[in-house]
Design a protein around this motif. Structure first.
Motif, short mmCIF file in Angstrom:
data_model
loop_
_atom_site.label_atom_id
_atom_site.label_comp_id
_atom_site.label_asym_id
_atom_site.label_seq_id
_atom_site.Cartn_x
_atom_site.Cartn_y
_atom_site.Cartn_z
N ARG A 184 60.52 22.85 40.36
CA ARG A 184 61.40 22.56 39.23
C ARG A 184 62.82 22.53 39.78
N LEU A 185 63.42 21.36 39.85
CA LEU A 185 64.69 21.18 40.54
C LEU A 185 65.87 21.58 39.66
N VAL A 186 66.99 21.79 40.34
CA VAL A 186 68.21 22.20 39.64
C VAL A 186 69.37 21.36 40.14
N SER A 187 70.37 21.19 39.28
CA SER A 187 71.59 20.47 39.62
C SER A 187 72.76 21.26 39.05
N LEU A 188 73.97 20.82 39.33
CA LEU A 188 75.15 21.54 38.86
C LEU A 188 75.93 20.68 37.91
N GLN A 189 76.28 21.24 36.77
CA GLN A 189 77.06 20.53 35.79
C GLN A 189 78.38 20.05 36.38
N GLY A 190 78.72 18.80 36.12
CA GLY A 190 80.00 18.26 36.54
C GLY A 190 80.00 17.68 37.94
N LYS A 191 78.88 17.78 38.69
CA LYS A 191 78.85 17.23 40.04
C LYS A 191 78.24 15.84 40.03
N GLY A 240 47.67 8.91 45.29
CA GLY A 240 47.92 7.71 46.08
C GLY A 240 49.38 7.32 46.17
N ASP A 241 50.31 8.30 46.13
CA ASP A 241 51.73 7.99 46.29
C ASP A 241 52.27 8.72 47.51
N GLN A 242 53.57 8.65 47.71
CA GLN A 242 54.18 9.21 48.91
C GLN A 242 55.02 10.46 48.63
N ILE A 243 54.91 11.01 47.42
CA ILE A 243 55.70 12.19 47.07
C ILE A 243 54.86 13.43 47.39
N CYS A 244 54.92 13.84 48.68
CA CYS A 244 54.01 14.90 49.15
C CYS A 244 54.72 16.24 49.40
N THR A 245 56.01 16.21 49.70
CA THR A 245 56.73 17.43 50.03
C THR A 245 57.86 17.66 49.04
N THR A 246 58.44 18.86 49.09
CA THR A 246 59.56 19.16 48.20
C THR A 246 60.74 18.22 48.48
N GLN A 247 60.95 17.85 49.74
CA GLN A 247 62.05 16.94 50.04
C GLN A 247 61.76 15.53 49.53
N ASP A 248 60.49 15.09 49.62
CA ASP A 248 60.12 13.81 49.02
C ASP A 248 60.46 13.82 47.53
N TYR A 249 60.15 14.94 46.89
CA TYR A 249 60.37 15.05 45.45
C TYR A 249 61.86 15.06 45.12
N VAL A 250 62.65 15.81 45.91
CA VAL A 250 64.10 15.84 45.71
C VAL A 250 64.67 14.43 45.83
N GLU A 251 64.26 13.72 46.85
CA GLU A 251 64.78 12.36 47.06
C GLU A 251 64.38 11.43 45.93
N HIS A 252 63.16 11.59 45.41
CA HIS A 252 62.72 10.74 44.30
C HIS A 252 63.54 11.00 43.04
N ILE A 253 63.69 12.28 42.69
CA ILE A 253 64.43 12.61 41.47
C ILE A 253 65.89 12.17 41.59
N ASN A 254 66.48 12.31 42.78
CA ASN A 254 67.85 11.83 42.97
C ASN A 254 67.94 10.31 42.88
N SER A 255 66.89 9.62 43.34
CA SER A 255 66.91 8.16 43.33
C SER A 255 66.87 7.59 41.91
N ILE A 256 66.30 8.34 40.96
CA ILE A 256 66.24 7.84 39.59
C ILE A 256 67.42 8.36 38.76
N ASN A 257 68.32 9.13 39.42
CA ASN A 257 69.51 9.67 38.74
C ASN A 257 69.14 10.35 37.42
N LEU A 258 68.17 11.26 37.53
CA LEU A 258 67.72 11.98 36.34
C LEU A 258 68.90 12.66 35.66
N CYS A 259 69.06 12.40 34.37
CA CYS A 259 70.16 12.95 33.57
C CYS A 259 71.53 12.62 34.16
N GLY A 260 71.61 11.47 34.84
CA GLY A 260 72.86 11.03 35.41
C GLY A 260 73.29 11.80 36.64
#
Length: 494
Positions: free
Chosen positions: A487-494, A356-376
């Protein structure tokens, strides 16, 4: 029947046109080709050396056709090599940085570029042409490079009619042109083709506005350093994780000792062996991070992300909590902005529909994880095919409840997807591996092929090409295609 010339007739014909002994040798002279144009970049010496980059390493090498431009930036290169019309044209820019820090006697050169356009005259080299050349260096055609760059400019409200290479000095592009040249001048790495391609693809994702206004040196250097980090992540490799040997004495269980009867096994080489001997790992160098991105003790019981210290990539940690959006088996439909729109029936089968949420696609998920600033971090994305494959640990022995060995190092990635049971291999998660060289006469219009990577048990590392549906597929005539976790990825120092 064709008429036959006699030897006498041939001799007379040769004599009439000078023959082989005549002084006219123009017929045997190699043809020459000319490419000319103008350097129009701002804030550089217009009297720069220009070359045709025959070997396409994005620097002017000794022996490559070249010419110095005049005070107006005009150049003309002539060569017997026809390829000068189709290879990149480079203008050598003195950065003012000493190439040899000990002697300080020489300067380090940067190169702005223009793609080869098959034009004898009217070629133009500046920062904007360098962006087009960067896309071409990454495998795009000039037409595709134009489309990509136009889409990036449209985000800033700039619309260019026609081909961008015909309007490289447009006034609305002046700030971007200057900023691109400034960035190229501070690149430190010699892999110029990669760096230019990354600059083209990502200048619009910089924290600093590359289009509206001239950037400070600090802003330019910060983004150049980020791109240098991208290069490190793209080229740094872990080992396989294999630290045991196959033995013909007991082929049901691998052994820790090298086998003279089977020399040259994986475990005998690389980080696996050296790090095992020093008790520092088995081919990987991971660190646990807290929710703010700070490094934790290696025996920490809870962590939010994992830093791969060899590549500089940061990986999202998953959870075993089914009510969490970061649950390891949460299914998503594929969506890659500008590339793949989600397919309706794949969205309908995503986990969001039961939760019952709106996180249905990979882009929805990317935007959600970025919105919570996971690990800064706020630059989370799907990994590339190579980034994820480089994470696989073929020596991991920990197994899941089905007895399947995990594909990622369990100590740092304890929650790994179980996968779905209707693909070729199990344990798959989404990556960006869209492929266009696969064809089938049964392919659905609007579908495309994708490289799935197996991650569990005997499927670890196996690759399968799957047909994925996009939003262009007619959902009234077709069922769903596939849904995977991410499983998303980010770059150290960015």
């Amino acid at each position: 029947m064709k008429p036959q010339l006699t030897i006498l007739a041939i001799s007379l014909a040769l004599a009439g046109c000078g023959g082989s002994g005549g002084s006219d040798t123009s017929a045997s002279a190699a043809p020459t080709y000319t490419v000319s144009g103008t350097i129009t970049a701002q804030n550089i010496d217009l009297q720069s050396q220009v070359c045709a980059d025959i070997n396409q390493n994005y620097m002017c090498d000794s022996g490559e056709p070249s010419s110095a431009a005049n005070a107006n930036g005009e150049f003309s290169i002539t060569s017997t090599k026809k390829s000068i019309l189709s290879v990149p044209l480079l203008a050598q820019v003195d950065t003012g940085i000493a190439a040899n820090s000990t002697s300080g006697s020489a300067s380090y050169y940067a190169y702005i570029a223009a793609p080869g356009l098959q034009k004898n005259a009217g070629n133009e080299i500046n920062g904007i042409s360098s962006l087009l050349a960067g896309y071409v260096a990454d495998g795009l055609t000039v037409a595709e490079a134009n489309s990509k760059l136009k889409a990036q400019l449209a985000k800033s409200g700039i619309s260019i009619s026609g081909d961008i290479q015909d309007d490289l000095s447009a006034s609305e592009l002046a700030s971007l042109e200057q900023n691109i040249v400034s960035t190229i001048k501070v690149f430190k790495h010699s892999n110029r083709a990669f760096m230019l391609a990354q600059l083209s693809a990502k200048f619009d994702k910089s924290a600093a506005d590359y289009v509206n206004g001239v950037l400070t040196n600090e802003e330019v250097v910060a983004f150049a350093n980020f791109l240098e980090g991208e290069l490190k992540a793209a080229t740094a490799l872990n080992d396989t994780g294999v630290i045991r040997y196959f033995s013909d004495i007991d082929d049901t269980q691998d052994v820790v000792e090298p086998q003279s009867s089977f020399p040259g096994q994986d475990a005998e080489y690389g980080f696996d062996k050296t790090e095992l001997n020093t008790n520092t790992g088995n081919g990987f160098q991971f660190a646990k991070l807290d929710a703010n991105g700070q490094v934790l003790a290696d025996d920490a019981a809870q962590w939010s992300c994992v830093l791969d210290q060899r590549t500089g990539l940061i990986w999202e940690s998953k959870t075993d909590d089914e009510n969490s959006i970061q649950h390891k088996d949460r299914l998503l439909a594929l969506e890659l902005p500008g590339v793949v729109t989600p397919y309706d029936q794949d969205v309908d089968l995503a986990t969001c529909k039961t939760k019952g949420d709106q996180i249905c696609t990979t882009q929805d998920y990317v935007e959600h994880i970025n919105s919570i600033n996971l690990c800064g971090k706020s630059d989370w994305r799907l990994p590339t095919f190579h980034e994820f494959y480089n994470l696989l640990d073929f020596g991991e022995t920990e197994t899941n409840s089905d007895g399947k060995a995990y594909g990622l190092t369990y100590k740092y990635f304890p929650h790994q997807t179980a996968g779905i049971d209707y693909t070729s291999y199990i344990g798959s998660v989404w990556n960006q591996s869209i492929i266009y060289n696969q064809y089938s006469n049964t392919a659905v219009d609007g579908g495309f092929y994708y490289n799935e990577i197996g991650t569990l048990g005997g499927d670890r590392g196996y690759i399968s090409s799957l047909e994925i549906y996009s939003g262009d597929v007619d959902s009234s005539d077709n069922y769903d295609s596939y849904q995977f976790p991410a499983r998303l990825v980010s770059l150290q120092g960015k």
